[in-house]
Design a protein around this motif. Structure first.
Motif, PDB file in Angstrom:
ATOM      1  N   SER A 117      -8.246 -28.306 -81.532  1.00  0.00           N
ATOM      2  CA  SER A 117      -8.022 -26.918 -81.962  1.00  0.00           C
ATOM      3  C   SER A 117      -9.193 -26.512 -82.838  1.00  0.00           C
ATOM      4  N   VAL A 118      -9.684 -25.292 -82.650  1.00  0.00           N
ATOM      5  CA  VAL A 118     -10.869 -24.847 -83.376  1.00  0.00           C
ATOM      6  C   VAL A 118     -10.683 -23.431 -83.894  1.00  0.00           C
ATOM      7  N   ARG A 119     -11.173 -23.197 -85.095  1.00  0.00           N
ATOM      8  CA  ARG A 119     -11.227 -21.872 -85.695  1.00  0.00           C
ATOM      9  C   ARG A 119     -12.687 -21.536 -85.948  1.00  0.00           C
ATOM     10  N   ALA A 120     -13.170 -20.516 -85.262  1.00  0.00           N
ATOM     11  CA  ALA A 120     -14.590 -20.170 -85.347  1.00  0.00           C
ATOM     12  C   ALA A 120     -14.786 -18.680 -85.604  1.00  0.00           C
ATOM     13  N   GLY A 121     -13.836 -18.052 -86.298  1.00  0.00           N
ATOM     14  CA  GLY A 121     -13.930 -16.618 -86.534  1.00  0.00           C
ATOM     15  C   GLY A 121     -13.719 -15.858 -85.234  1.00  0.00           C
ATOM     16  N   ALA A 122     -14.261 -14.653 -85.158  1.00  0.00           N
ATOM     17  CA  ALA A 122     -14.145 -13.848 -83.939  1.00  0.00           C
ATOM     18  C   ALA A 122     -14.675 -14.638 -82.750  1.00  0.00           C
ATOM     19  N   VAL A 123     -13.887 -14.709 -81.701  1.00  0.00           N
ATOM     20  CA  VAL A 123     -14.210 -15.589 -80.570  1.00  0.00           C
ATOM     21  C   VAL A 123     -15.455 -15.114 -79.830  1.00  0.00           C
ATOM     22  N   LEU A 124     -15.634 -13.806 -79.698  1.00  0.00           N
ATOM     23  CA  LEU A 124     -16.756 -13.183 -78.984  1.00  0.00           C
ATOM     24  C   LEU A 124     -16.664 -13.438 -77.481  1.00  0.00           C
ATOM     25  N   ASP A 125     -16.819 -14.681 -77.054  1.00  0.00           N
ATOM     26  CA  ASP A 125     -16.733 -15.020 -75.634  1.00  0.00           C
ATOM     27  C   ASP A 125     -16.064 -16.384 -75.530  1.00  0.00           C
ATOM     28  N   GLU A 149      -8.854 -30.818 -73.858  1.00  0.00           N
ATOM     29  CA  GLU A 149      -8.090 -29.571 -73.954  1.00  0.00           C
ATOM     30  C   GLU A 149      -8.476 -28.855 -75.249  1.00  0.00           C
ATOM     31  N   ILE A 150      -9.050 -27.675 -75.104  1.00  0.00           N
ATOM     32  CA  ILE A 150      -9.518 -26.901 -76.257  1.00  0.00           C
ATOM     33  C   ILE A 150      -8.573 -25.737 -76.517  1.00  0.00           C
ATOM     34  N   THR A 151      -8.040 -25.652 -77.729  1.00  0.00           N
ATOM     35  CA  THR A 151      -7.263 -24.498 -78.151  1.00  0.00           C
ATOM     36  C   THR A 151      -8.099 -23.693 -79.136  1.00  0.00           C
ATOM     37  N   VAL A 152      -8.412 -22.460 -78.770  1.00  0.00           N
ATOM     38  CA  VAL A 152      -9.204 -21.580 -79.624  1.00  0.00           C
ATOM     39  C   VAL A 152      -8.255 -20.652 -80.376  1.00  0.00           C
ATOM     40  N   GLU A 153      -8.278 -20.717 -81.689  1.00  0.00           N
ATOM     41  CA  GLU A 153      -7.403 -19.873 -82.487  1.00  0.00           C
ATOM     42  C   GLU A 153      -8.107 -18.549 -82.778  1.00  0.00           C
ATOM     43  N   PRO A 154      -7.542 -17.436 -82.347  1.00  0.00           N
ATOM     44  CA  PRO A 154      -8.202 -16.129 -82.509  1.00  0.00           C
ATOM     45  C   PRO A 154      -8.280 -15.725 -83.975  1.00  0.00           C
ATOM     46  N   SER A 155      -9.258 -14.897 -84.267  1.00  0.00           N
ATOM     47  CA  SER A 155      -9.463 -14.448 -85.645  1.00  0.00           C
ATOM     48  C   SER A 155     -10.255 -13.151 -85.632  1.00  0.00           C
ATOM     49  N   THR A 156     -10.113 -12.386 -86.705  1.00  0.00           N
ATOM     50  CA  THR A 156     -10.931 -11.181 -86.884  1.00  0.00           C
ATOM     51  C   THR A 156     -12.031 -11.412 -87.911  1.00  0.00           C
ATOM     52  N   ASP A 157     -12.156 -12.642 -88.411  1.00  0.00           N
ATOM     53  CA  ASP A 157     -13.217 -12.963 -89.366  1.00  0.00           C
ATOM     54  C   ASP A 157     -14.568 -12.961 -88.664  1.00  0.00           C
ATOM     55  N   ASP A 158     -15.636 -12.983 -89.454  1.00  0.00           N
ATOM     56  CA  ASP A 158     -16.969 -13.068 -88.875  1.00  0.00           C
ATOM     57  C   ASP A 158     -17.093 -14.345 -88.046  1.00  0.00           C
ATOM     58  N   PRO A 159     -17.777 -14.284 -86.897  1.00  0.00           N
ATOM     59  CA  PRO A 159     -17.924 -15.484 -86.069  1.00  0.00           C
ATOM     60  C   PRO A 159     -18.789 -16.534 -86.751  1.00  0.00           C
ATOM     61  N   VAL A 160     -18.375 -17.785 -86.644  1.00  0.00           N
ATOM     62  CA  VAL A 160     -19.115 -18.910 -87.223  1.00  0.00           C
ATOM     63  C   VAL A 160     -19.161 -20.035 -86.201  1.00  0.00           C
TER      64      VAL A 160
END
Length: 517
Positions: free
Chosen positions: A417-425, A477-488
């Protein structure tokens, strides 16, 4: 050659490889040189009479009166379907290995390969290496091809994706340098340094004494340099750094590790001009930041009064390129401990930035150069040690801002599971995170270099680095956690989290690599 008769000079035909002729004489730059003349990376794969063949170990005289096809020579719709499939699945990042893989897959498809058979696709990739993607997305591209080939609507959707906007922005955040994405990259047109060199440029290669030899073409330069093909050793040497004295709850020793980027260092320059960056469409995981080739190209071009291409061989990259600093560490449950690490500018700060209770001693070690710019150097090992004594991975935060956690399933599946701010793509982010997971698993289980007590490297072939093959790579298996923070950056955190999860799953063996992926 791609549907046209081609004659090669008789003198050239006596010594040149098919790769030499394709790249230097015919300027077919989809064919890449990642290990020549080792025949081990697959980047130079082409079709000879419809069958995949590694061109760097194929004498050009062997293809007299035969049909040779490169990616450029595939029918337009077929080439588009392949490159769009790779773009749609994230099966290509830097794009250096992809044209050769597409030729391999095209050979499999032409023989009637089943696009639902992922195992067959993975087996076909045994002749190839990819450092970026973690293989799973490459096999996804094999599956996706059938839809892209048969359904024009799907292909249109891929072409209209925002490949120069959010996708490229996400790739740049993850790769650390400006990067492009999309079908052109999968076709090998990612802006690699040597692909854009002037036709009249001299070629400079290193001889065995470390001196630069110039010639009119690469084949002649290698002949004059009397280069010796890289070797692979069966010798096994202990990790270079002894454990610190004391009693610890958990210990860890690591060895020399090769970054193993596929595009070897290259640059070119015109007299009085600026040299082309060796970084191209990828950051080489931090390993090319100190590369000498650009400044060598500048100097040699000024001296020769002509454009000069400067090319490392695979052996040169291994011998002269920086490695991940090896270390030996002990840690206690209260977070205190000692780390002995190869003396490297910035490595102490990287370790203590995430583990303030560790006392760091830098030691002089005889061997190849090291760099703290290598992906996760120091801070990942510190996080892994902390996870080990805690008995859990938790959410690991990387210097780039992203956080991730990971676990290993009973069947070996890596769950991330990953948190990377705004997913973008999401396609691009998943691709980079999958690649990071593969790199962490490969590092812990199978990667190391044999370096003797005199500092001499004994592993000089690309297969000897221990990078996991497609058939050895489990589900990721990658779970991308959505966010409205700046992408990092998220993939570096994934790299650390998977390393910690795999170590814990194996009961924290005290020495890497631990074997058995």
């Amino acid at each position: 050659m791609n549907g046209a008769a081609v004659a090669v000079d008789g003198v050239t035909a006596k010594t040149a490889t098919l790769l030499d002729v394709l790249r230097d004489e015919l300027r077919l730059t989809s064919v890449k040189d990642g290990c020549s003349p080792q025949g081990q990376c697959g980047c130079c794969t082409v079709l000879v009479d419809g069958a995949p063949r590694v061109s760097c170990v194929t004498p050009v005289r062997r293809v007299r009166d035969r049909t040779v096809t490169t990616l450029e020579g595939l029918p337009d719709d077929l080439r588009a379907a392949w490159t769009e499939s790779f773009a749609a699945t994230g099966g290509s990042q830097c794009g250096f290995c992809t044209p050769g893989i597409i030729c391999r897959f095209e050979g499999l498809r032409a023989k009637g390969g089943d696009h639902n058979d992922r195992e067959a696709a993975a087996k076909a990739l045994q002749a190839h290496l990819c450092r970026c993607t973690g293989w799973r997305t490459v096999v996804d591209a094999w599956e996706a091809f059938d839809d892209h080939h048969r359904t024009p609507e799907v292909r249109v959707d891929v072409l209209t994706l925002d490949r120069d906007g959010d996708a490229a922005r996400r790739a740049t955040i993850e790769g650390g340098v400006a990067q492009s994405v999309g079908p052109a990259v999968a076709a090998g047109r990612g802006g690699f340094a040597d692909d854009s060199a002037p036709v009249d440029a001299l070629v400079a290669v290193l001889n065995e004494d470390g001196h630069w030899v110039l010639a009119e073409n690469r084949a002649e330069a290698l002949r004059l340099a009397d280069k010796v093909q890289g070797r692979r050793t069966t010798a096994v040497f202990e990790p270079p750094i002894a454990m610190p004295e004391g009693t610890f709850d958990l210990t860890l020793r690591t060895s020399w590790v090769e970054p193993a980027y596929l595009e070897t260092d290259a640059s070119w320059c015109t007299p009085g001009g600026e040299p082309v960056s060796p970084l191209a469409n990828g950051g080489a995981f931090g390993a090319k930041q100190s590369s000498e080739v650009a400044e060598v190209a500048r100097r040699l071009a000024n001296e020769a009064g002509r454009p000069v291409r400067v090319l490392y061989s695979r052996e040169d990259s291994v011998r002269r390129g920086p490695k991940r600093p090896p270390l030996a560490a002990g840690i206690n449950r209260d977070g205190t401990g000692v780390v002995r690490v190869a003396r490297t500018p910035g490595i102490s700060e990287a370790i203590t930035s995430v583990a303030g209770g560790l006392l760091v001693h830098e030691v002089d070690v005889v061997g190849p150069p090291t760099s703290a710019a290598i992906r996760g150097a120091g801070w990942v090992e510190a996080n892994v040690l902390q996870a080990g004594v805690k008995g859990e991975v938790g959410w690991i935060k990387a210097p780039g801002g992203g956080t991730a956690t990971a676990s290993v399933g009973a069947d070996g599946t890596l769950y991330v599971s990953v948190r990377a701010g705004a997913v973008l793509d999401e396609t691009v982010l998943r691709s980079y995170c999958t690649g990071a997971a593969h790199m962490a698993l490969s590092w812990l289980t199978s990667e190391s270099l044999a370096v003797d007590e005199h500092g001499e490297l004994h592993d000089l072939t690309i297969r000897s680095f221990g990078v996991l093959r497609a058939i050895d790579t489990p589900r990721i298996e990658i779970t991308v956690e959505p966010s409205t923070d700046d992408p990092v950056n998220g993939s570096d955190a994934v790299f650390a989290a998977v390393a910690a999860a795999v170590w814990l799953d194996r009961d924290c063996p005290p020495q890497w690599p631990i074997g058995d992926p």
